[in-house]
Structures are given as C-alpha cells and as structure tokens.
Write an enzyme that holds these catalytic residues in place. Structure first.
Site, PDB file in Angstrom:
ATOM      1  N   GLU B  53      14.592   4.483   6.461  1.00 34.44           N
ATOM      2  CA  GLU B  53      14.650   3.047   6.186  1.00 34.44           C
ATOM      3  C   GLU B  53      13.472   2.565   5.337  1.00 34.44           C
ATOM      4  OE1 GLU B  53      15.148   4.387   9.156  1.00 34.44           O
ATOM      5  OE2 GLU B  53      17.075   3.682   9.926  1.00 34.44           O
ATOM      6  N   PHE B 115      19.315  -0.964  24.520  1.00 32.63           N
ATOM      7  CA  PHE B 115      19.113   0.201  23.658  1.00 32.63           C
ATOM      8  C   PHE B 115      18.916  -0.232  22.205  1.00 32.63           C
ATOM      9  CE2 PHE B 115      20.968   3.637  20.989  1.00 32.63           C
ATOM     10  CZ  PHE B 115      19.962   4.556  21.203  1.00 32.63           C
ATOM     11  N   GLN B 116      17.863   0.258  21.586  1.00 28.25           N
ATOM     12  CA  GLN B 116      17.506  -0.063  20.195  1.00 28.25           C
ATOM     13  C   GLN B 116      17.346  -1.567  19.945  1.00 28.25           C
ATOM     14  OE1 GLN B 116      20.172   2.228  17.589  1.00 28.25           O
ATOM     15  NE2 GLN B 116      18.738   3.948  17.711  1.00 28.25           N
ATOM     16  N   LYS B 165      24.965  -8.003  16.780  1.00 24.56           N
ATOM     17  CA  LYS B 165      26.206  -7.248  16.637  1.00 24.56           C
ATOM     18  C   LYS B 165      27.450  -8.098  16.930  1.00 24.56           C
ATOM     19  CE  LYS B 165      27.962  -2.622  17.597  1.00 24.56           C
ATOM     20  NZ  LYS B 165      27.766  -1.383  18.358  1.00 24.56           N
ATOM     21  N   MET B 478      -8.338   9.866  -3.719  1.00 28.77           N
ATOM     22  CA  MET B 478      -9.149   8.650  -3.673  1.00 28.77           C
ATOM     23  C   MET B 478     -10.040   8.631  -2.431  1.00 28.77           C
ATOM     24  SD  MET B 478      -9.884   6.117  -5.535  1.00 28.77           S
ATOM     25  CE  MET B 478      -8.758   5.214  -6.585  1.00 28.77           C
TER      26      MET B 478
END
Lengths: 194, 565
Positions: B53, B115-116, B165, B478
C-alpha cells in the site's frame, strides 16, 4: 502558572458540527506543546455551528501561528484569539459540602453575600453551592471553604467569553463567507454529518 | 426516484464524474466490495495493482505531481490503511493532491476492535488536509465531491476517505454534483491591491533583488507568469528542491538550486541581496539554515496561497496572499522595467568557484571511481534534458537535483518535506503512467531501492517503462556522510551488504546492466534509452563520495563547506 513570558489567551473557534473536530483542534495545541487550560464547547446560536472556547498560556508569536493552523482546517469556519482585556468572560463553579458541617459553621449569610453564592441543592447529606466569576473568584471561595469545612467535591467549568472590543456577529461572518459562493451554485442540503 | 445502486458502484461512478482514469491500489477484506465493482469498470479505469500500500500511495503521488490531477489510491482497512500513512504524510508535506480511499469495518463494528479495524480518521487528521469517514451509502457522492475539491484546490494536499463496508454494500441513488464551495475554506483568497502595491514598491526600489522559487509556482501553473515577472525587473532567481523545473535550467536568470546542498551563488547572495522575493515556498530549514542570520539585511516579500505560511518561519516586510499565477501577473503589471546587470554578473565568481572546487571533480572526473554527479549529468544529456527526474532520498536525490537539467516544467518528483526513503520506485511508476510519452529516470540508492523494491513486481505486471538507475556505493550514503563529518567516521548502521541487483532485475524480467568502469557508462546509457521498456542500470559509484557544497544543519546559509577544508 507558566513561565513569565506567557500570556493567557482565549481562542475562539467556530466549526462545522462534525465528529472529530475537537481532535483536529487539540492536536494543533499538542504539536506546539501548548497545554489547554480550559475548554468549553457548545452549539452556537446558528444551527449546525459549534463554538469552542479554549484558554492557553502562550507567547504572542506562537498563539498567532496556532490560530492560523486551526483556521486552516477545512471544517473550521473561523478561529481567532484575544487577551483578557478584549473580553467579558466567566466561569462557573460548584461546591459540595456535607450538610452537618455547613450547619456547624453557624451563619453562612456573610459568605453568601460576599461571594454572591447561590444554593442549588440542600438535603440531609449535602449542600451544593454555585458561584460564577473569574478563576480567582471561584478559587477564593474554594480556599475559604476549605479552611472551614471539608469540601466533598469541587468542579469548575471552562471559560465562556464574549468579545467586547469589536462587533463580530456570527451571522455577518457567515454571510461574508457565503458571498464567496460561485454564482448560481446551489449547495446540497448541508449534510447532517454524524 | 432513480434506480438504487450499491455504494461501491456509486464510488466508481463518482470517480468517473471527477475525470479519474487511473487508480493505484491493493485489495483486502474491508474493501473487497469496491474491488468487485471495479471489475465492471476495468474498461474505464487504468487500475494498477502495486505490491504494497505504501507503493500505491507513492505511485499516486508520482502520478499527481506529473499530471497535476489528484492521485487516487484504493486500499483496505487496518494494515492496508496504516501502510498508506507514509504516503499521506509525504503528500501533506509536499502539497500533493492525493485521495486515499480506505476500506473500514462496517459501521456497527466501529470501536469494537473488530478484525482489521484501525482509527484511520483519528490517525490521519494531523497529516491530511481532510479526513472523513463514510458510514452510509447516501453520503458517498457528497464526500467524494468534497474530497476532490479539497485535495486539488488552493494549496493541494491529501484527503482520506474512510469507507465503512456497510456503505460499500448498501444501496442509494446516484446523483452527482461537483463541489465548488464549502464555507470556512477559502482556497483562492482575493488578492489585495494594497499588498501588491507595497511589494511592487520594494521591488522598484531594489538594487540587488533575489527571487526564491518554490513548488507553488508549479502547482499554480504560473511558470510563464514567473518568467515575465523575472524578466521585467531583471531579477535573478533560484529554486527550492520542489521548485526545480519551474524555470528551465538554461534560463538566463536561473541561478540554480537553494539550500543545504544548493548552489553557492544564490545561498551567498541570500545574505547580500536587498530585497528577497519568495514565491510559493515555505522557508524550510533545509533552505534557510539558521533563521537568526538569514537574509537579515534584506526586505522580504513573500507570495503564498496559504495564510499560515506567511510570517511562519521568516518575518516578512510585504506579504502577498494569493494564487501565484494571479499574484505574479498583478505584481508584474505593478513593477517597473529594470536592469540589474552588475548584480547578476556578481553571481559569476561563485559559479566559477563552485565549478572549480566541486562540479569539475563530481561531473567531469578523469580517473578514479565513478561519481554520482557524472552519471546523472550523462543521463540528463542523453535524454536531451527532457526526461522526468524521479529520485529516492539521500545522496542520490541531492546529486540528481543538482546535476539533472530541466527543459520542461513538472519534471522532478522527489520527496522533499518528509524525505521518504523508498519513495523512488513507486513514484517513478506513477510518473510514467501519468506521462507515458516522456522518459522517466529514477535515481535511487542501494538503501532506498531495498525499501520498496517489491514494486518491481508492479513494473513487471504492467510493463511500465521506467529507467531505474541504482547509484550503488554499498552505504547509506547520506547517513555515512554525516557520520564522516560530524560523528568521527563512526559508521553506525550505515554499511550495506547488498544483494546481486542484476539478479533481482532478472527475476522480474527487467533488462539490466551493471557498470563498474567509467568507459562502459555511455554505452550502457545508450542501451538503456534504446527503447521505452523497463530498464535497470546498476552503477558502482565511489564508496565514500560526498555531496558538496554543504551548509551543516542549523548553520548560517553562507557557511558553505566545499570539501577542500
């Protein structure tokens, strides 16, 4: 209370009435490490608009930046700040005392007259006193009561404030903002936002 | 009453109404209904499945930066949403229009640690321009229309839509109206004539003016207005990292790159000029160094669209609040023609010194290990200076910004404010998707490459013709540079033992070549550009190379190390 360069500022915020607004505002204080001293939130005179009154100790430079950051949030309609000189402001405090202790004091007439106390509730177990005023005033009553009796509970509200130096009516401000609406643009019914 | 359709289909229809043609994303549990709807819209959207993602957000950013349109990113709830956070934060810092639509558990489960489930709105409020949770199908069009309006107008930024959802599945009518107004949000403030007049007065009185060009010029499509303004008053100008390519490199008044690793001329002249005109930039600490000693002698004019930027870091003498395209036009009309030949010529001694002490060694070395600067310069020239530069973060980024040349606007995609390592590969994918006809060259270090190298899978699947140039010094360059300069060469955690990058490219069927010797470089670059297919060029560069010039963090802008101390 804080270091000497700090002034107590009152920040007033008008916002849309949506979930999560307080978080959006408070994180801006947190990021600049400003502590919120008092906070009061309520619906304003106009439907769908909420008003936040926040006090915080800050320096002039920081408070200006903080208020700009708040004002920048899309859901904030307007944010501004004042010092005490510009405002009429008030807080309310409630004091709960055991009834028998208060009765043992003998007369409380003088205290009621001096502090302009109201008695809200009185029953066999407790008495609830109310005092409105500035922080120092509600604190002074608490100190005096504490010396004489056991204060069972003490609670003080956040500040509410009204600007005395300039005329800024919420409705005028909204009209000004609405004048920016594109010609012919009809807004959907403002979403209830829950 | 018109037909009822699912929330997921309403979202698809809404995106079409907003002119979306490209979506980057990754599916998962709580966003599956939307992906199911997407299945029916495959002919209308170019959907690109990334491998993570974070990659989806950076790809959408790359797309947005090159196209000027909001980048769209579709992810699931919970870990999908948290993986998108870096991209959201990056887009906030760099004012990139990005719309992240994330799945969320159904409304009745909110707050139950389902969940999630993650509090995405709560997490993203401080790092997004707007974050909103859609809990009913009836609210989708309202929220999407506002999301596009807010993300793309004024100072652009990321918007997060947390899409429950049940709202994806539930049905509602589809009625779409674009948002053009919301009270309390003033994207294009009215420009004050008084502010223009005070700024013009200062410019007219200036003997040694200097302009600082930020990304605001590009975001406001004000490149032509900038050019007319600079030419009319004969003002030398330099760019911030994100402002690069607003002016072509060879423009007479372009004096280069500002800040910590910028060009010596404009940095020295910052503390010499009498009027400093900042246009669409925010006086970042990497540009200003120590604010207490920054341009104290100068009158400062600041043009910006965001009122909270004015007087934020630098106190200004004249501010002009508004869109750069309009402000610059009004300002150009209000100023007099002027010539500052002597002042402009005075940059030369610094340019010559920088060339002698830094550039010659970096870009035109005759022996020794390959330098990053020479690779970048050769590639820029081989692209006729017309390619889009994408960078990762670190030495590769600064070297590329310094030595790449620009002939067109919107030609640099880099993570400026947040400095996100791993930005490069996915951002290059997005850039190429936005501009398929242009060459896209990504310069990435061996460290940053390994942060998001799974996106090579996206390149494989979509055959996106990005040219990846790994500048491999087997160090986090760096970090190592700072350790050498400020931490007595104690190379704590900056040494890399690297995999065989060529074998990785082979695994993803990406043509590649590794170059260790200077004499092979030109030929390899020609091969890389011989077609428009994906390519990986792995260049072994000097192990302990340094980026100079350098103003140490927090030092005065004129305290410049040239590497010969």
């Amino acid at each position: 209370m804080e270091n000497e360069n700090m002034t107590l500022y009152t920040v007033s915020v008008f916002s849309e009435n949506r979930v999560g607004l307080l978080n959006q505002i408070s994180i801006i204080f947190t990021r600049r490490r400003l502590n919120i001293e008092t906070l009061s939130v309520s619906p304003s005179a106009l439907k769908g608009i909420h008003k936040f009154t926040i006090t915080t100790f800050s320096d002039a430079d920081t408070i200006e930046k903080v208020v700009k950051q708040i004002d920048k949030r899309v859901d904030i309609i307007k944010a501004f700040y004042n010092t005490d000189e510009d405002l009429v402001y008030q807080e309310i405090a409630l004091y709960k005392i055991a009834t028998d202790q208060l009765i043992k004091l003998g007369s409380i007439e003088e205290m009621i007259r001096t502090y302009n106390i109201r008695i809200l509730e009185m029953n066999e177990t407790c008495v609830v006193l109310e005092k409105t005023g500035h922080y120092e005033e509600t604190q002074a009553l608490f100190s005096e009561l504490s010396q004489k009796v056991n204060v069972l509970q003490f609670i003080r509200s956040g500040r509410v404030a009204i600007n005395k130096s300039k005329i800024e009516r919420l409705s005028d401000m909204l009209a000004n903002l609405n004048s920016r609406k594109p010609e012919g643009y009809v807004e959907d019914d403002e979403y209830a936002g829950y | 009453m018109s037909e009822l359709i699912s929330g997921s289909e309403i979202l698809m229809q809404s995106l079409l109404k907003e002119g979306v043609d490209t979506i980057f994303g990754y599916p998962g549990g709580a966003i599956t209904p939307v992906f199911d709807a997407l299945y029916d819209f495959q002919d209308r959207f170019n959907y690109i499945l990334t491998r993570h993602e974070q990659g989806a957000t950076h790809a959408a950013q790359g797309y947005a930066r090159v196209s000027g349109k909001p980048g769209i990113c579709l992810v699931t709830s919970g870990p999908g949403a948290t993986n998108a956070i870096t991209g959201i934060g990056d887009a906030m810092m760099d004012s990139t229009p990005l719309i992240v639509i994330a799945g969320q558990v159904q409304a009745e489960l909110l707050g139950t640690d389902a969940f999630q489930e993650i509090d995405l709105v709560g997490i993203t409020q401080p790092i997004s321009k707007w974050a909103y949770q859609i809990r009913r199908p009836e609210d989708i069009t309202w929220a999407v229309a506002r999301a596009f309006y807010i993300a793309s107008t004024g100072r652009p930024g990321p918007v997060v839509l947390d899409f429950a959802k049940n709202a994806q599945i539930g049905k509602a009518e589809f009625y779409y109206k674009k948002c053009e107004f919301t009270r309390g949000y003033i994207p294009y403030p009215e420009i004050s004539t008084k502010q223009i007049e005070s700024a013009a007065q200062l410019i007219n009185d200036a003997k040694k003016p200097l302009a600082l060009v930020g990304q605001g010029v590009i975001l406001g499509n004000a490149e032509n207005e900038l050019k007319s303004f600079l030419e009319k008053a004969d003002i030398p100008a330099a760019s911030t990292l994100l402002g690069l390519s607003a002016m072509p490199t060879n423009f007479r008044l372009n004096k280069g790159f500002l800040g910590m690793h910028g060009n010596v001329g404009p940095n020295m002249k910052t503390n010499e000029c009498d009027v400093l005109i900042a246009i669409g930039m925010r006086f970042d600490d990497r540009v200003t160094g120590n604010l207490k000693t920054y341009a104290k002698q100068a009158k400062i004019i600041h043009l910006d669209i965001d009122p909270s930027e004015l007087n934020k870091n630098v106190k200004v003498d004249a501010k002009v609040l508004g869109d750069a395209k309009v402000s610059l036009k009004l300002l150009t009309d209000a100023i007099q023609n002027a010539k500052h030949g002597e002042w402009i010529d005075s940059f030369k001694e610094h340019e010559e010194k920088e060339f002698e002490k830094v550039i010659k060694k970096e870009v035109f070395p005759e022996n020794g290990p390959i330098k990053m600067g020479e690779v970048i310069n050769l590639i820029s020239e081989a692209s006729n200076n017309e390619a889009i530069l994408v960078t990762d973060v670190g030495q590769n980024q600064i070297m590329a910004a310094r030595y790449f040349k620009y002939s067109k606007t919107r030609s640099i995609v880099t993570s400026g404010g947040l400095g996100t390592m791993g930005f490069g590969i996915p951002a290059a994918i997005g850039a190429k998707v936005a501009a398929p006809d242009r060459k896209v060259c990504l310069f990435v270090g061996d460290g940053g490459f390994q942060m998001t190298m799974q996106e090579l899978g996206t390149i494989l699947q979509e055959q996106i013709g990005v040219k990846i140039i790994i500048l491999n010094n087997n160090y986090l360059g760096m970090v190592r540079q700072w350790q050498e300069l400020f931490f007595r060469k104690r190379y704590s955690s900056s040494v890399m033992i690297n995999p065989n990058f060529g074998a990785i490219a082979d695994a993803y069927k990406i043509k590649n070549q590794e170059v260790k010797d200077r004499k092979d470089l030109k030929k390899a670059i020609d091969e890389m550009f011989s077609d428009d297919k994906p390519y990986m060029l792995i260049v072994e560069t000097e192990k302990e190379g340094m980026v100079y010039p350098m103003t140490p963090a927090g030092d005065t802008v004129t305290h410049i190390l040239l590497g010969d101390e």
